[in-house]
Design an enzyme around this catalytic site. Sequence first.
Site, PDB file in Angstrom:
ATOM      1  N   GLU A  47      30.066  20.829  49.124  1.00 36.81           N
ATOM      2  CA  GLU A  47      31.510  21.060  49.150  1.00 36.81           C
ATOM      3  C   GLU A  47      32.281  19.775  48.918  1.00 36.81           C
ATOM      4  O   GLU A  47      31.825  18.678  49.254  1.00 36.81           O
ATOM      5  CB  GLU A  47      31.965  21.675  50.479  1.00 36.81           C
ATOM      6  N   THR A  48      33.461  19.938  48.347  1.00 35.82           N
ATOM      7  CA  THR A  48      34.460  18.884  48.178  1.00 35.82           C
ATOM      8  C   THR A  48      35.772  19.449  48.682  1.00 35.82           C
ATOM      9  O   THR A  48      36.103  20.609  48.425  1.00 35.82           O
ATOM     10  CB  THR A  48      34.590  18.485  46.698  1.00 35.82           C
TER      11      THR A  48
END
Length: 280
Positions: A47-48
């Site tokens: 994830e970002t």
Amino acid sequence: MSRFEFKQVDVFSRVPLKGNPLAVVLGADELSAERMAAFAAWTNLSETTFVLAPRDPEADYRVRIFTTLEELPFAGHPTLGSCHAWLEAGGIPRGEEIIQECGVGLVRIRRRGGELAFLAPPLLKSGPVDASLVERVRLGLGLEEGVILRAQWVDNGAGWLAVMLADRAQVLALQPDHSQMMGLAVGVIAPWDAERDGDAAQFEVRAFISGDGMPEDPATGSLNAGVAQWLLSEGLAPASYVVSQGLTMGRAGRIQVEKVGDEIWIGGSTVTCIEGTLNL
């Protein structure tokens, strides 16, 4: 091209490189969703996140969470990692708790002893998993018939279903065939045996997201939040316990679960590994 404050943090570990990495872009209000998605795909992390000004007057900040493939309404380690980065960058919460705004609404976060914990959000989907889907998961995990003891939907925004095995060693030995589980988010959990495994944790967990750029997640807040609601509701876990995750990936994630009244809190440590400026 604009410049943004950037941090890469390691969540659910006090030691750098032993938890779950997260890229955090701060002050990202001018970025389009398309630009966010492109950067998240480029990082190739599970994830970002992009921290924005809140829209809800009760929130301290807003966060958008992207995998390499899609945007999520909620995820656990991005919640703790984004909060850590926001506080480290000088964020000041309005109250004793930090209030995060995201796709599922407002999420409460608390600070205790240098660690952060989020209040497990309500499950969007719960209950037993259809037998045909359990069979698909069993084949994808390469398990013999009867090895899966229980299966439950524990979806709080990331699509998780969870299966329970009898023994930690079975979880650690898994070598899934991701081609058979494409499009699924599958968590696998088994209890530790105190005499054989020790008492540093009470459960072992692995998390598989077949088809994602990171097909196994090393330490997963959303999954463990959903699993905690399942286990605690059925009396399968104590009110306070620790989850071990990421060992087969060379990590040593530790997720703290605590039930306080009717609330379930999911917490752990976060450490900053990279900080600087992002040109995007």
